[in-house]
Design a protein around this motif. Structure first.
Motif, PDB file in Angstrom:
ATOM      1  N   ARG A   1       0.610  -1.065  -0.141  1.00 42.52           N
ATOM      2  CA  ARG A   1      -0.516  -0.005   0.331  1.00 42.52           C
ATOM      3  C   ARG A   1       0.644   1.253  -0.061  1.00 42.52           C
ATOM      4  O   ARG A   1       0.141   2.265   0.312  1.00 42.52           O
ATOM      5  N   SER A   2       2.050   0.823  -0.532  1.00 38.29           N
ATOM      6  CA  SER A   2       3.185   2.368   0.004  1.00 38.29           C
ATOM      7  C   SER A   2       2.729   3.025  -1.184  1.00 38.29           C
ATOM      8  O   SER A   2       2.795   3.888  -0.917  1.00 38.29           O
ATOM      9  N   ASP A   3       1.666   2.839  -2.488  1.00 37.42           N
ATOM     10  CA  ASP A   3       2.245   3.825  -3.749  1.00 37.42           C
ATOM     11  C   ASP A   3       1.130   4.611  -3.281  1.00 37.42           C
ATOM     12  O   ASP A   3      -0.143   3.798  -3.833  1.00 37.42           O
ATOM     13  N   PRO A   4       1.370   6.434  -3.306  1.00 39.05           N
ATOM     14  CA  PRO A   4      -0.543   6.593  -3.329  1.00 39.05           C
ATOM     15  C   PRO A   4      -1.597   6.411  -4.536  1.00 39.05           C
ATOM     16  O   PRO A   4      -2.555   6.562  -3.645  1.00 39.05           O
TER      17      PRO A   4
ATOM     18  N   LEU B   1     -13.771  -4.951  14.505  1.00 35.68           N
ATOM     19  CA  LEU B   1     -13.257  -4.228  14.037  1.00 35.68           C
ATOM     20  C   LEU B   1     -13.212  -1.818  14.002  1.00 35.68           C
ATOM     21  O   LEU B   1     -14.152  -1.880  14.394  1.00 35.68           O
ATOM     22  N   PRO B   2     -12.565  -1.879  14.078  1.00 36.08           N
ATOM     23  CA  PRO B   2     -12.782   0.211  14.161  1.00 36.08           C
ATOM     24  C   PRO B   2     -13.151   0.457  13.250  1.00 36.08           C
ATOM     25  O   PRO B   2     -13.512   1.548  12.884  1.00 36.08           O
ATOM     26  N   SER B   3     -12.105  -0.160  11.834  1.00 36.12           N
ATOM     27  CA  SER B   3     -12.714   0.295  10.632  1.00 36.12           C
ATOM     28  C   SER B   3     -13.238  -0.418   9.512  1.00 36.12           C
ATOM     29  O   SER B   3     -12.611  -2.014   9.791  1.00 36.12           O
ATOM     30  N   PHE B   4     -14.020  -0.817   8.476  1.00 40.91           N
ATOM     31  CA  PHE B   4     -13.743  -1.546   7.099  1.00 40.91           C
ATOM     32  C   PHE B   4     -13.077  -1.414   6.313  1.00 40.91           C
ATOM     33  O   PHE B   4     -13.248  -2.604   5.371  1.00 40.91           O
ATOM     34  N   THR B   5     -11.849  -0.260   6.240  1.00 34.53           N
ATOM     35  CA  THR B   5     -11.104   0.276   5.560  1.00 34.53           C
ATOM     36  C   THR B   5      -9.530   0.696   5.548  1.00 34.53           C
ATOM     37  O   THR B   5      -9.605   0.961   6.790  1.00 34.53           O
ATOM     38  N   ALA B   6      -8.705  -0.052   5.011  1.00 35.85           N
ATOM     39  CA  ALA B   6      -7.528   0.787   5.431  1.00 35.85           C
ATOM     40  C   ALA B   6      -6.542   1.133   4.156  1.00 35.85           C
ATOM     41  O   ALA B   6      -6.544   0.469   3.210  1.00 35.85           O
ATOM     42  N   GLY B   7      -6.398   2.470   3.941  1.00 33.14           N
ATOM     43  CA  GLY B   7      -6.022   3.368   3.179  1.00 33.14           C
ATOM     44  C   GLY B   7      -7.530   2.508   1.741  1.00 33.14           C
ATOM     45  O   GLY B   7      -8.382   2.631   1.613  1.00 33.14           O
ATOM     46  N   ARG B   8      -7.212   1.926   0.514  1.00 31.30           N
ATOM     47  CA  ARG B   8      -7.732   1.879  -0.646  1.00 31.30           C
ATOM     48  C   ARG B   8      -8.024  -0.216  -0.932  1.00 31.30           C
ATOM     49  O   ARG B   8      -8.466  -0.292  -1.632  1.00 31.30           O
TER      50      ARG B   8
END
Length: 385
Positions: free
Chosen positions: A131-134, A270-277
């Motif tokens: 996930r390092s590439d924006p 879970l605190p979120s269903f997403t992380a980045g993309r």
């Protein structure tokens, strides 16, 4: 906005995500670890929210044609007395679509057939999501490296992607219950379309299928990992004194067809269903116990909501934030309700508590069972086209 996605996991949730993204014009690759799609899981019952989601995904008509509509049934005690009856026709009037029962293999086949050739890659395990590439994540499986605008983690209750994205999360926990299930070898003479029977720390249920066979399940309080050499024989001993047609259903089953799985759930939300993309979906996001029959339905809701959010834009990041905001409260609420339903139903094992529960059910208004189903099934999907 982007237009390409990699879906990790080829179960109901992953296939639904792929269908939803295809409906909004995205290019999608589904990567499934299993080399052979054996479609284990016996049968499945889908409430109106799941069927409506399948409509938006473009396969609802085909599923209805292959399914049996569930109109008659309810909940009983081991001696056959009724605790509550379910009026499937009333549910259909309220929601516009019936509960349906269908083999998982048939449902999976319908969903896979709606994908273009080459969209599903089997026998491949995703080993890295960078996930390092924006501009978007890069996904690796085997010698393949694929850039994507979105990655969908639909890799099940023991999701490797969830563990990588949320390393501090404790992961799935054993629910205290184990489930055995199968489809009968041949058609059976059963009166109700679907039934549940609650005993002491045990539940036995069945649904009829379109070809006359039945799917049955037995959920039991048990230590994790407990297995027997002949599970069908053990079930015949456990349920042999229960009301008809339970002994007949077990008698119509081949020992080799019995599946046995311990039930795990995400007790810690879970605190979120997403992380980045990356978006988590289905059991990877909200694994729940089966006591409301909503696990697959919630995954189908996830898929439609994700596709609708990405179609609306204006950016991938804003769309995923909207997906999380819409899906996390609802699905985690359903998971809590399923856990509570198990504690008051199948998992209850103290005689006095069981007697009080049964008395309360018998004294409840006749429409209570319908209202309980409506509370979770009355969901209207966003439109995908």
């Amino acid at each position: 906005m982007g237009d390409s996605a990699v879906v990790v996991g080829g179960g109901i949730g992953g296939l639904a995500a792929a269908l939803g993204l295809r409906r909004i014009g995205w290019e999608v690759t589904v990567v499934e670890r299993a080399p052979v799609l054996d479609d284990a899981g016996a049968g499945i019952s889908l409430a109106a929210n799941g069927v409506r989601a399948l409509d938006e995904l473009g396969v609802g008509e085909a599923v209805r044609a292959a399914a049996r509509f569930q109109y008659t049934g309810g909940t009983r005690t081991p001696d056959g007395r009724w605790l509550a009856r379910m009026d499937g026709a009333e549910l259909e009037r309220e929601l516009g679509t019936p509960i349906v029962g269908i083999p998982r293999s048939v449902l999976h086949g319908i969903m896979r057939a709606a994908l273009p050739p080459g969209a599903l890659v089997t026998g491949a395990e995703v080993t890295e999501v960078d996930r390092s590439d924006p501009s978007g994540p890069r996904v690796r499986w085997g010698d393949e490296v694929r850039s994507a605008d979105v990655v969908v983690a639909a890799d099940g209750v023991r999701s490797r992607l969830r563990r990588a994205l949320f390393p501090a999360h404790p992961g799935p926990a054993y629910s205290g219950s184990t489930v055995l299930r199968a489809i009968t070898e041949y058609p059976v003479d059963v009166a109700g379309d679907f039934e549940l029977t609650w005993g002491r720390g045990a539940e036995f249920g069945h649904i009829l299928l379109a070809d006359g066979r039945a799917e049955w399940h037995a959920v039991l309080n048990a230590p994790a990992g407990l297995r027997t050499a002949d599970p069908l024989a053990a079930l015949r001993r456990r349920f042999g004194g229960w009301h008809d047609p339970i002994p007949a259903l077990l008698g119509a089953t081949r020992p080799a067809d019995v599946l046995h799985h311990d039930i795990h759930e995400l007790v810690t939300p879970l605190p979120s269903f997403t992380a980045g993309r990356v978006a988590l979906l289905g059991d990877a996001a909200h694994a729940m116990t089966p006591h409301l029959g909503q696990g697959a339905c919630q995954a189908l809701e996830d898929a439609v909501t994700l596709a609708a959010a990405l179609a609306a834009g204006p950016s991938v990041e804003s769309a995923l934030a909207r997906y999380d905001a819409e899906r996390r409260p609802r699905s985690q609420g359903v998971a809590r309700a399923a856990r509570q339903a198990g504690r008051m139903g199948q998992q209850l094992d103290r005689p006095l508590a069981i007697a009080l529960r049964n008395a309360a059910f018998r004294l409840a208004p006749s429409g209570m069972a319908v209202r309980a189903v409506l509370r979770h099934a009355a969901w209207t999907p966003p439109r995908l086209g």
